[in-house]
Design a protein around this motif. Structure first.
Motif, mmCIF file in Angstrom:
data_model
loop_
_atom_site.group_PDB
_atom_site.id
_atom_site.type_symbol
_atom_site.label_atom_id
_atom_site.label_comp_id
_atom_site.label_asym_id
_atom_site.label_seq_id
_atom_site.Cartn_x
_atom_site.Cartn_y
_atom_site.Cartn_z
ATOM 1 N N LYS A 11 0.838 -1.194 0.000
ATOM 2 C CA LYS A 11 0.000 0.000 0.000
ATOM 3 C C LYS A 11 0.881 1.255 0.000
ATOM 4 O O LYS A 11 1.845 1.337 0.772
ATOM 5 C CB LYS A 11 -0.905 0.006 1.229
ATOM 6 N N PRO A 12 0.546 2.232 -0.854
ATOM 7 C CA PRO A 12 1.255 3.517 -0.789
ATOM 8 C C PRO A 12 1.081 4.145 0.593
ATOM 9 O O PRO A 12 0.095 3.896 1.292
ATOM 10 C CB PRO A 12 0.565 4.354 -1.880
ATOM 11 N N GLU A 13 2.006 4.969 0.990
ATOM 12 C CA GLU A 13 1.938 5.624 2.299
ATOM 13 C C GLU A 13 0.661 6.449 2.399
ATOM 14 O O GLU A 13 0.266 7.154 1.469
ATOM 15 C CB GLU A 13 3.157 6.539 2.483
ATOM 16 N N TRP A 54 -5.977 0.853 3.061
ATOM 17 C CA TRP A 54 -6.031 -0.519 2.569
ATOM 18 C C TRP A 54 -5.785 -0.563 1.082
ATOM 19 O O TRP A 54 -5.791 0.461 0.404
ATOM 20 C CB TRP A 54 -7.358 -1.188 2.933
ATOM 21 N N ASP A 55 -5.535 -1.770 0.616
ATOM 22 C CA ASP A 55 -5.325 -2.016 -0.805
ATOM 23 C C ASP A 55 -6.642 -2.520 -1.378
ATOM 24 O O ASP A 55 -7.128 -3.593 -1.000
ATOM 25 C CB ASP A 55 -4.212 -3.050 -0.988
ATOM 26 N N THR A 56 -7.224 -1.757 -2.284
ATOM 27 C CA THR A 56 -8.528 -2.166 -2.813
ATOM 28 C C THR A 56 -8.449 -3.410 -3.684
ATOM 29 O O THR A 56 -9.478 -3.959 -4.077
ATOM 30 C CB THR A 56 -9.171 -1.012 -3.606
ATOM 31 N N ASN A 57 -7.242 -3.880 -4.003
ATOM 32 C CA ASN A 57 -7.116 -5.186 -4.661
ATOM 33 C C ASN A 57 -7.630 -6.306 -3.771
ATOM 34 O O ASN A 57 -7.871 -7.421 -4.244
ATOM 35 C CB ASN A 57 -5.658 -5.467 -5.026
ATOM 36 N N MET A 62 0.221 -6.832 -9.111
ATOM 37 C CA MET A 62 0.364 -5.435 -8.717
ATOM 38 C C MET A 62 0.563 -4.570 -9.955
ATOM 39 O O MET A 62 1.271 -4.960 -10.889
ATOM 40 C CB MET A 62 1.538 -5.276 -7.756
ATOM 41 N N PRO A 63 -0.055 -3.390 -10.014
ATOM 42 C CA PRO A 63 0.138 -2.515 -11.166
ATOM 43 C C PRO A 63 1.602 -2.087 -11.267
ATOM 44 O O PRO A 63 2.300 -1.983 -10.274
ATOM 45 C CB PRO A 63 -0.792 -1.331 -10.867
ATOM 46 N N ALA A 64 2.041 -1.821 -12.497
ATOM 47 C CA ALA A 64 3.456 -1.528 -12.729
ATOM 48 C C ALA A 64 3.932 -0.325 -11.941
ATOM 49 O O ALA A 64 5.050 -0.308 -11.420
ATOM 50 C CB ALA A 64 3.693 -1.306 -14.234
ATOM 51 N N GLU A 65 3.054 0.706 -11.797
ATOM 52 C CA GLU A 65 3.499 1.905 -11.117
ATOM 53 C C GLU A 65 3.816 1.647 -9.642
ATOM 54 O O GLU A 65 4.633 2.320 -9.034
ATOM 55 C CB GLU A 65 2.478 3.033 -11.255
ATOM 56 N N SER A 66 3.136 0.665 -9.032
ATOM 57 C CA SER A 66 3.398 0.377 -7.623
ATOM 58 C C SER A 66 4.724 -0.344 -7.446
ATOM 59 O O SER A 66 5.214 -0.480 -6.326
ATOM 60 C CB SER A 66 2.250 -0.458 -7.034
ATOM 61 N N LEU A 67 5.293 -0.892 -8.546
ATOM 62 C CA LEU A 67 6.555 -1.608 -8.442
ATOM 63 C C LEU A 67 7.761 -0.686 -8.662
ATOM 64 O O LEU A 67 8.904 -1.094 -8.508
ATOM 65 C CB LEU A 67 6.596 -2.724 -9.497
ATOM 66 N N ALA A 68 7.477 0.528 -9.073
ATOM 67 C CA ALA A 68 8.574 1.454 -9.384
ATOM 68 C C ALA A 68 9.353 1.837 -8.123
ATOM 69 O O ALA A 68 8.798 1.913 -7.049
ATOM 70 C CB ALA A 68 8.005 2.695 -10.041
#
Length: 450
Positions: free
Chosen positions: A177-179, A183-186, A444-450
């Protein structure tokens, strides 16, 4: 009796409805009529069951009051609410709530059930029933009770929807989860169900519990009921009166489970059991006559003829019974399973009415005798795998639960077939049932892996 002990666990549940299972036995119990609406009465029963290390306390239910001053009301409090109060005060023990698929909506029932399962730490078992008493329908509107060919397909779809809902919010599916994000809606996957009986869109607002979702129990003995049990039942509360009948029942369930793509080893049979304990068998026989309300063996035979529409003037209680005369009409709207139990018994054993009235009480298997004899009879059908255990229905509550816990449970424990304490497992794990498959964790979406 010498019995070989298999390498598996005997399961025992216990019924805690109002004054006990037998309608006339309340007159000989240590309780007051108003105890049936006192939470302390049910807490006392649950604590007795906990002392006996029972797997679960069992509440049958019917949303109907039949005023009869000679008998007691068998059902009062809503099972899910009562079991929530018990869960808060009595640890460890499983909680079996009987709920109707005919007069509930899947979302509301799934939400209430998953709430109790979550807050109890994974102790809930749902006994899903299709109401069979026509008077119940009047409490829910002007429509008559639906016929069996509607009730069972509705129950099937009801469970399909509930299972989808129970897996629609899964904490374990969360990614990083980003700061600042709660929660993670996934973790949420709304359902989109459009069926013959239900249309449900959305996710349940209660997440998966420790055991995934409540264990599903089923009590049907009719052909339709066995189909439902084979598809969804994990624990089957059935009517088994003999070894031959039990083995035939298990075979039917096994064949239909395989046809439905299920592993039959993941189904537990825990049929009803009425045990009457005496210092001798003769004392147990007299207690049976007393608690049943019949008063004598002749009274039991009179009741038998009345219940089955037999002319008592042209009846020999010592002549073998003809099974054909007891086969229920498969099209009747009321319950078939209880009558089917007698048919199954007579199919596998040649018995007289005098013998039959000592083999079943309240449509469940009746065992009578000393505590040692009761333990022998419990182990008997379990040892060879005919059953996985029993749901003990005490004639009187609290008296017979207390006597069973003090006299029979220690014998089962000494013989190594029954535990002496609870462990920190969910009720699903205790019964050796598999955890429901969780949803695949989304990528996980690509942007969250950056």
């Amino acid at each position: 009796m010498t019995q070989s002990i298999p390498d598996r666990r005997l399961h025992l549940n216990v019924g805690i409805n109002t004054t006990g299972y037998l309608g006339n036995a309340w007159k000989y119990a240590r309780l007051k009529p108003r105890d049936v609406t006192d939470i302390q009465h049910y807490l006392r029963l649950a604590r007795l069951a906990h002392k006996g290390v029972f797997d679960a306390v069992f509440l049958s239910d019917m949303p109907l009051l039949r005023p009869d001053p000679a008998s007691r009301p068998l059902h009062t409090f809503d099972p899910l609410i009562l079991l929530t109060a018990i869960a808060a005060s009595v640890p460890d023990i499983g909680l079996v709530a009987t709920v109707s698929s005919t007069y509930n909506s899947p979302y509301n029932l799934a939400r209430r059930a998953q709430t109790l399962d979550l807050i109890s730490g994974g102790r809930l078992i749902l006994n899903i029933v299709s109401n069979f008493v026509p008077e119940v329908a009047a409490n829910f509107g002007n429509d008559p009770l639906p016929p069996r060919d509607v009730r069972y397909p509705r129950a099937e779809e009801f469970l399909e929807v509930a299972k989808k809902l129970w897996s629609s919010w899964d904490w374990d599916a969360e990614g990083e989860k980003p700061e600042g994000q709660f929660w993670d809606t996934n973790a949420v996957e709304p359902i989109a169900h459009d069926g013959e009986y239900f249309a449900v869109r959305g996710a349940l607002n209660v997440p998966r519990s420790r055991q995934g979702h409540p264990v599903i129990a089923q009590a049907g003995g009719s052909d339709r009921g066995i189909d439902l049990a084979a598809r969804h039942g994990e624990i089957i509360y059935c009517n088994i009166l003999s070894r031959g009948a039990g083995q035939a029942f298990r075979q039917r369930v096994t064949e239909r489970a395989i046809a439905a793509g299920r592993d039959p080893s993941e189904i537990r049979l825990t049929p009803g059991l009425v045990a009457i304990i005496g210092e001798s068998r003769e004392e147990a026989l007299r207690k049976h006559e007393l608690f049943s309300g019949a008063g004598s063996e002749d009274g039991l035979l009179v009741r038998f003829t009345r219940e089955h529409g037999i002319d008592p003037h042209d009846f020999d209680p010592d002549a073998p019974l003809d099974v054909e005369r007891f086969i229920p009409d498969p099209g009747r709207i009321t319950a078939i399973g209880f009558t089917q139990g007698l048919v199954d018994l007579l199919t596998h054993e040649r018995l007289t009415a005098r013998q039959v009235v000592r083999r079943a009480e309240g449509n469940h298997r009746l065992i009578l005798g000393t505590a040692e004899e009761i333990a022998d009879q419990i182990i008997d059908l379990w040892a060879d795998g005919t059953v996985d255990g029993y749901t003990y229905q005490p004639p009187r509550a609290p008296d017979d639960i207390e006597e069973f816990v003090d006299k029979v449970i220690p014998i089962l424990q000494d013989r190594g077939v029954y535990p002496t304490a609870y462990d920190d497992r969910t009720v699903r794990e205790r019964f050796g049932l598999p955890h429901p498959a969780a949803r695949a964790r989304p990528s996980m979406p690509a942007e969250s892996l950056a």
